[in-house]
Design a protein around this motif. Structure first.
Motif, PDB file in Angstrom:
ATOM      1  N   GLY A  53       0.767  -1.330   0.109  1.00  0.00           N
ATOM      2  CA  GLY A  53       0.070   0.110  -0.025  1.00  0.00           C
ATOM      3  C   GLY A  53       0.916   1.363   0.038  1.00  0.00           C
ATOM      4  N   LYS A  54       1.941   1.215   0.684  1.00  0.00           N
ATOM      5  CA  LYS A  54       2.848   2.404   0.854  1.00  0.00           C
ATOM      6  C   LYS A  54       3.500   2.281  -0.473  1.00  0.00           C
ATOM      7  CE  LYS A  54       3.776   1.927   5.662  1.00  0.00           C
ATOM      8  NZ  LYS A  54       4.999   1.930   6.768  1.00  0.00           N
ATOM      9  N   GLN A  55       4.009   1.545  -1.177  1.00  0.00           N
ATOM     10  CA  GLN A  55       4.609   1.760  -2.466  1.00  0.00           C
ATOM     11  C   GLN A  55       3.563   2.044  -3.607  1.00  0.00           C
ATOM     12  OE1 GLN A  55       5.070  -2.231  -4.864  1.00  0.00           O
ATOM     13  NE2 GLN A  55       7.379  -1.682  -4.401  1.00  0.00           N
ATOM     14  N   LYS A  56       2.354   1.696  -3.429  1.00  0.00           N
ATOM     15  CA  LYS A  56       1.504   2.020  -4.461  1.00  0.00           C
ATOM     16  C   LYS A  56       1.189   3.755  -4.224  1.00  0.00           C
ATOM     17  CE  LYS A  56      -3.042   1.354  -6.129  1.00  0.00           C
ATOM     18  NZ  LYS A  56      -3.620   2.820  -5.854  1.00  0.00           N
ATOM     19  N   ALA A  57       1.012   4.060  -3.077  1.00  0.00           N
ATOM     20  CA  ALA A  57       0.771   5.634  -2.611  1.00  0.00           C
ATOM     21  C   ALA A  57       1.998   6.196  -3.204  1.00  0.00           C
ATOM     22  CB  ALA A  57       0.691   5.617  -1.245  1.00  0.00           C
ATOM     23  N   PHE A  58       3.133   5.821  -3.023  1.00  0.00           N
ATOM     24  CA  PHE A  58       4.512   6.579  -3.346  1.00  0.00           C
ATOM     25  C   PHE A  58       4.392   6.622  -4.996  1.00  0.00           C
ATOM     26  CE2 PHE A  58       9.060   6.416  -4.696  1.00  0.00           C
ATOM     27  CZ  PHE A  58       9.522   7.302  -4.170  1.00  0.00           C
ATOM     28  N   MET A  59       4.387   5.482  -5.768  1.00  0.00           N
ATOM     29  CA  MET A  59       4.398   5.403  -7.231  1.00  0.00           C
ATOM     30  C   MET A  59       3.199   6.457  -7.600  1.00  0.00           C
ATOM     31  SD  MET A  59       7.038   3.965  -7.708  1.00  0.00           S
ATOM     32  CE  MET A  59       6.907   3.580  -9.547  1.00  0.00           C
ATOM     33  N   ASP A  60       2.078   6.118  -7.110  1.00  0.00           N
ATOM     34  CA  ASP A  60       0.817   7.064  -7.695  1.00  0.00           C
ATOM     35  C   ASP A  60       1.319   8.647  -7.427  1.00  0.00           C
ATOM     36  OD1 ASP A  60      -0.680   4.857  -8.294  1.00  0.00           O
ATOM     37  OD2 ASP A  60      -1.614   5.006  -6.398  1.00  0.00           O
ATOM     38  N   GLY A  61       1.943   8.825  -6.281  1.00  0.00           N
ATOM     39  CA  GLY A  61       2.141  10.317  -6.056  1.00  0.00           C
ATOM     40  C   GLY A  61       3.279  10.891  -7.202  1.00  0.00           C
ATOM     41  N   ILE A  62       4.260  10.258  -7.642  1.00  0.00           N
ATOM     42  CA  ILE A  62       5.070  10.277  -8.458  1.00  0.00           C
ATOM     43  C   ILE A  62       4.426  10.542  -9.941  1.00  0.00           C
ATOM     44  CG2 ILE A  62       7.073   9.639 -10.085  1.00  0.00           C
ATOM     45  CD1 ILE A  62       8.194   8.299  -7.729  1.00  0.00           C
ATOM     46  N   ALA A  63       3.491   9.453 -10.368  1.00  0.00           N
ATOM     47  CA  ALA A  63       2.745   9.721 -11.567  1.00  0.00           C
ATOM     48  C   ALA A  63       1.809  10.958 -11.530  1.00  0.00           C
ATOM     49  CB  ALA A  63       2.048   8.589 -11.735  1.00  0.00           C
ATOM     50  N   ALA A  64       1.335  11.455 -10.351  1.00  0.00           N
ATOM     51  CA  ALA A  64       0.471  12.537 -10.430  1.00  0.00           C
ATOM     52  C   ALA A  64       1.211  13.878 -10.455  1.00  0.00           C
ATOM     53  CB  ALA A  64      -0.198  12.646  -8.863  1.00  0.00           C
ATOM     54  N   LYS A  65       2.691  13.799 -10.051  1.00  0.00           N
ATOM     55  CA  LYS A  65       3.462  15.029 -10.149  1.00  0.00           C
ATOM     56  C   LYS A  65       3.895  15.251 -11.818  1.00  0.00           C
ATOM     57  CE  LYS A  65       5.093  15.343  -5.320  1.00  0.00           C
ATOM     58  NZ  LYS A  65       6.112  15.151  -4.408  1.00  0.00           N
ATOM     59  N   LEU A  66       3.908  13.936 -12.206  1.00  0.00           N
ATOM     60  CA  LEU A  66       4.248  13.988 -13.671  1.00  0.00           C
ATOM     61  C   LEU A  66       3.381  14.261 -14.578  1.00  0.00           C
ATOM     62  CD1 LEU A  66       6.952  10.873 -13.793  1.00  0.00           C
ATOM     63  CD2 LEU A  66       7.504  13.209 -13.567  1.00  0.00           C
ATOM     64  N   GLY A  67       2.130  14.252 -14.030  1.00  0.00           N
ATOM     65  CA  GLY A  67       0.930  14.697 -14.920  1.00  0.00           C
ATOM     66  C   GLY A  67       0.344  13.738 -15.724  1.00  0.00           C
ATOM     67  N   ARG A  68       0.913  12.186 -15.744  1.00  0.00           N
ATOM     68  CA  ARG A  68       0.347  11.014 -16.454  1.00  0.00           C
ATOM     69  C   ARG A  68      -0.016   9.903 -15.635  1.00  0.00           C
ATOM     70  NH1 ARG A  68       6.614  10.288 -18.536  1.00  0.00           N
ATOM     71  NH2 ARG A  68       7.248   9.078 -16.731  1.00  0.00           N
ATOM     72  N   PRO A  69      -1.061   9.015 -16.223  1.00  0.00           N
ATOM     73  CA  PRO A  69      -1.186   7.851 -15.476  1.00  0.00           C
ATOM     74  C   PRO A  69      -0.312   7.045 -15.144  1.00  0.00           C
ATOM     75  CG  PRO A  69      -1.853   7.760 -17.714  1.00  0.00           C
ATOM     76  CD  PRO A  69      -1.351   9.034 -17.627  1.00  0.00           C
ATOM     77  N   ARG A  70      -0.023   6.327 -14.104  1.00  0.00           N
ATOM     78  CA  ARG A  70       0.739   5.284 -13.644  1.00  0.00           C
ATOM     79  C   ARG A  70       1.017   4.155 -14.501  1.00  0.00           C
ATOM     80  NH1 ARG A  70       0.856   1.571  -8.204  1.00  0.00           N
ATOM     81  NH2 ARG A  70       2.827   0.226  -8.600  1.00  0.00           N
TER      82      ARG A  70
END
Length: 251
Positions: free
Chosen positions: A26-43
């Motif tokens: 769950g922490k890993q998913k939240a971390f990767m989702d946060g990066i994708a959001a900052k990049l402005g694209r889907p994970r």
């Protein structure tokens, strides 16, 4: 005295481990989702396709003619501090090694136990140098002999012009210490063993399979070099500080 319910303890541990794994994922998913959001694209959640394996066909077919291989290898090897000599035959190799031993005032030398090196007659040509032939005396401490040697002599198994690399294999008669421990390394390179690409060499080991691999595969690209965090380059810390590649034949 009560009995211990081993099955219940094991089940409890498994549940606890499963909970830890779920929390970690769950922490890993939240971390990767946060990066994708900052990049402005889907994970990206699926692995990309890999339709090709290995080097492309154009690179597998790339090859320089012999003289260009020699020229490119020489330039690349010298660019990192190595020395290259072009010699006509093994008799010229013997003369070069004898002259270099005299120039360096060498007292101890070690060489591989190879028929081509046996035929040179280095011991007779340099009586002032104590020559040790790898693994010919079961009572000898061979690592110590290599460590004290002023010169190590090896016969190179392969060389690659594009990277300026020598490939030296280890075996019972070809100890790795011969190329790794002496102060000066002299590597004899028959020109027919000089290839264009490193891949031409590596594919041979792949084809041999696990059972056919040598004890060691060593790639040498000039003298030993080491740099600290401030980029101060030091030569000869972890191996020979002077390396000669003698390209022999077809002059």
């Amino acid at each position: 005295m009560g009995e211990t319910d081993t099955g219940s303890v094991t089940a409890s541990q498994q549940d606890w481990l499963a909970q830890l794994e779920a929390e970690s994922r769950g922490k890993q998913k939240a971390f990767m989702d946060g990066i994708a959001a900052k990049l402005g694209r889907p994970r990206v959640t699926t692995a990309p396709a890999h339709p090709f394996r290995g080097a492309p066909d154009f690179w597998n077919g790339f090859e320089w003619p012999l003289e260009e291989r020699i020229e490119r290898f020489t330039d690349n090897f010298r660019s990192v501090g190595g020395h290259v000599e072009r010699l006509a035959d093994m008799e010229a190799v013997k003369r070069f090694i004898a002259a270099k031993a005299t120039e360096l005032n060498a007292r101890y030398a070690v060489r591989q136990h190879q028929p081509e090196l046996d035929a040179l007659g280095l011991e007779a040509a340099m009586p002032e140098v104590r020559f040790s032939v790898w693994n010919t005396d079961p009572e000898e401490h061979w690592t110590a002999r290599a460590a004290e040697a002023d010169i190590g002599v090896v016969l190179v198994d392969h060389a690659a012009a594009y990277t300026g690399s020598l490939t030296v294999l280890s075996s019972q008669d070809k100890g790795r210490s011969v190329s790794l421990l002496p102060t000066v390394l002299i590597a004899v390179v028959p020109v027919e063993r000089l290839h264009t690409r490193l891949g031409e060499i590596l594919v041979r080991f792949d084809a041999a399979g696990r059972q056919g691999l040598p004890a060691g595969i060593h790639f040498i690209s000039g003298p030993s070099r080491s740099a600290d965090i401030e980029n101060d380059l030091t030569i000869g810390v972890h191996g020979p500080g002077i390396v000669y590649a003698l390209l022999v034949g077809r002059q």
